[in-house]
Design an enzyme around this catalytic site. Structure first.
Site, PDB file in Angstrom:
ATOM      1  N   ASN A 245     -29.069 -23.130 -11.258  1.00 29.84           N
ATOM      2  CA  ASN A 245     -28.511 -22.456 -12.435  1.00 29.84           C
ATOM      3  C   ASN A 245     -28.205 -20.995 -12.106  1.00 29.84           C
ATOM      4  OD1 ASN A 245     -27.546 -22.199 -15.010  1.00 29.84           O
ATOM      5  ND2 ASN A 245     -29.473 -22.712 -16.032  1.00 29.84           N
ATOM      6  N   HIS A 276     -33.418 -21.024 -23.700  1.00 27.89           N
ATOM      7  CA  HIS A 276     -33.342 -22.483 -23.546  1.00 27.89           C
ATOM      8  C   HIS A 276     -33.609 -23.215 -24.860  1.00 27.89           C
ATOM      9  CE1 HIS A 276     -33.406 -21.917 -19.134  1.00 27.89           C
ATOM     10  NE2 HIS A 276     -32.891 -23.123 -19.110  1.00 27.89           N
TER      11      HIS A 276
END
EC number: 2.3.1.-
Length: 422
Positions: A245, A276
């Site tokens: 990521n 998140h």
């Protein structure tokens, strides 16, 4: 104002996450509005800080990456909405800087700065856009293989089996750790599929060209989000995070780590958890990640130099650190997959919190490098994303300026040239 923008955008995203999780579908992964909102939040906050750096801070107060990313004029409404809501990255990203996006949209010539043997700068201008066909085909092949692996193998290796009562009671420790590694490795291809497909979509539209390597081969990894080979063969916690990521790691570094006034590593992991979502498992994972990161950094700083002199010794060291890294990563991210507190604590308690305790002991035994204060703060201290990601941040910069600002153009060409020399 950039901080107010950051708080508002992250707060709104959190409200969206709460609504999605606790009202609609707790524990379910569905294609809903929260995914695009996560990407838009990254773009809004990144651009806010880039405008702040370019228009309200002195140039000498900026880090090299901030200097290259700084936006020197206020975007128009059309530019702002286009950057945040363009179709190429609206669903799964990946995040790109405002300058890179505007450079692509305005169709400027691709530039490559190389250093000649005599040390002089040689700037070459490509008059035609390079073809992304090969890069797109390769990434679509990776997507197909990742999807096939996920649909065939992943289903037979559920992460939840790690907390099965019968499995915990009958399996030996080596078997349990081996299954832990395999099950978490099998859970990764769905991310490989989504991020690689998003990268391929951008490349197919002509976006993502970084330049040419020393052999003249085109590079289409300007906004790539992962490097699969480096992930699977990581020999340190830092190396794994460097290649997983990537654009989100850069975003965390730019908006949090570089601007944090205290405990930047802890603040960065907490921000990552908030971004998140609101599942408790995310917070358990990232709080565990803080311990693992600090412990891994302490070990690397204090003992690695003893094992790099001899190639044979370094090979053995790399094998051992690969095994330790894969075990630590798998142990850390189990709550991220299980989501809830009870199953996550069931897993950790079944392992007697062994890596938590080991990390604390490492931090008590090995000293950490202190953060130096002053103007060289960000140059002297390595964040979790490391000096390598700093190079990535600089390498990703395309030349950007308004047509009537030749000074800014010259400055950014020099910035990119210096990055490519690293």
């Amino acid at each position: 104002l950039s901080r107010y923008c950051f708080v508002f955008a992250l707060g709104y995203l959190t409200v969206c996450q709460i609504t999605r999780v606790y009202i609609f579908d707790y524990g379910q992964y569905s294609a809903d509005f929260s995914g695009p909102m996560m990407i838009i939040t990254q773009k809004i906050t990144s651009l806010a800080f880039e405008i702040h750096d370019g228009m309200f801070r002195k140039n000498e107060d900026l880090t090299p990456s901030q200097r290259c990313l700084a936006v020197r004029r206020m975007p128009s409404l059309l530019e702002y909405l286009s950057y945040n809501c363009n179709f190429m990255g609206i669903l799964a990203g990946p995040l790109c800087s405002y300058k890179d996006y505007i450079t692509f949209i305005e169709g400027r010539s691709y530039q490559l700065q190389q250093s000649e043997a005599n040390g002089k700068e040689d700037t070459k201008y490509e008059q035609t856009d390079p073809s992304p066909n090969i890069a797109v085909a390769q990434k679509l092949l990776i997507c197909g293989l990742s999807l096939l692996f996920h649909m065939t193998i992943t289903q037979t290796l559920p992460v939840e089996y790690n907390i099965d009562d019968n499995f915990r009671a009958t399996a030996s420790w080596p078997v349990r750790f081996f299954y832990l590694y395999v099950s978490l490795m099998a859970a990764r291809p769905k991310y490989y599929f989504a991020w690689t497909l998003a990268d391929a979509i951008n490349n197919a539209a002509g976006f993502g060209f970084r330049g040419y390597d020393k052999n003249g081969v085109t590079r289409w990894d300007l906004i790539s989000n992962l490097r699969i080979q480096q992930i699977e063969f990581s020999t340190s916690f830092k190396m794994f995070l460097d290649n997983w990521n990537i654009q989100t790691a850069l975003w965390l570094k730019r908006v949090c780590y570089e601007r944090a006034t205290f405990s930047p590593t802890i603040q960065t992991f907490i921000l990552s958890a908030i971004w998140h979502g609101v599942y408790p498992g995310y917070y358990l994972t990232f709080l565990t990640g803080v311990l693992m990161t600090l412990a891994a950094r302490a070990i690397r700083n204090n003992i690695r130099h003893y094992f790099v002199q001899s190639p044979a010794v370094k090979l053995c060291y790399d094998i051992v650190t690969w095994m330790a890294t894969q075990a630590a990563i798998s142990y850390t991210v189990v709550p991220f997959v299980l989501l809830s507190v009870k199953p996550s604590l069931t897993f950790y308690s079944s392992c007697y919190f062994c890596l938590h305790i080991a990390s604390i002991l490492v931090l008590l035994v090995f000293p950490l490098k202190r953060t130096q204060k002053g103007s060289k703060k960000h140059e002297s201290v390595q964040p979790v994303w490391s000096r390598k990601l700093e190079e990535e941040s600089l390498l990703q910069k395309n030349n950007y300026s308004t047509t009537n600002n030749s000074f800014s153009q010259k400055q950014e060409i020099t910035c990119r040239y210096q990055a490519l020399k690293q």
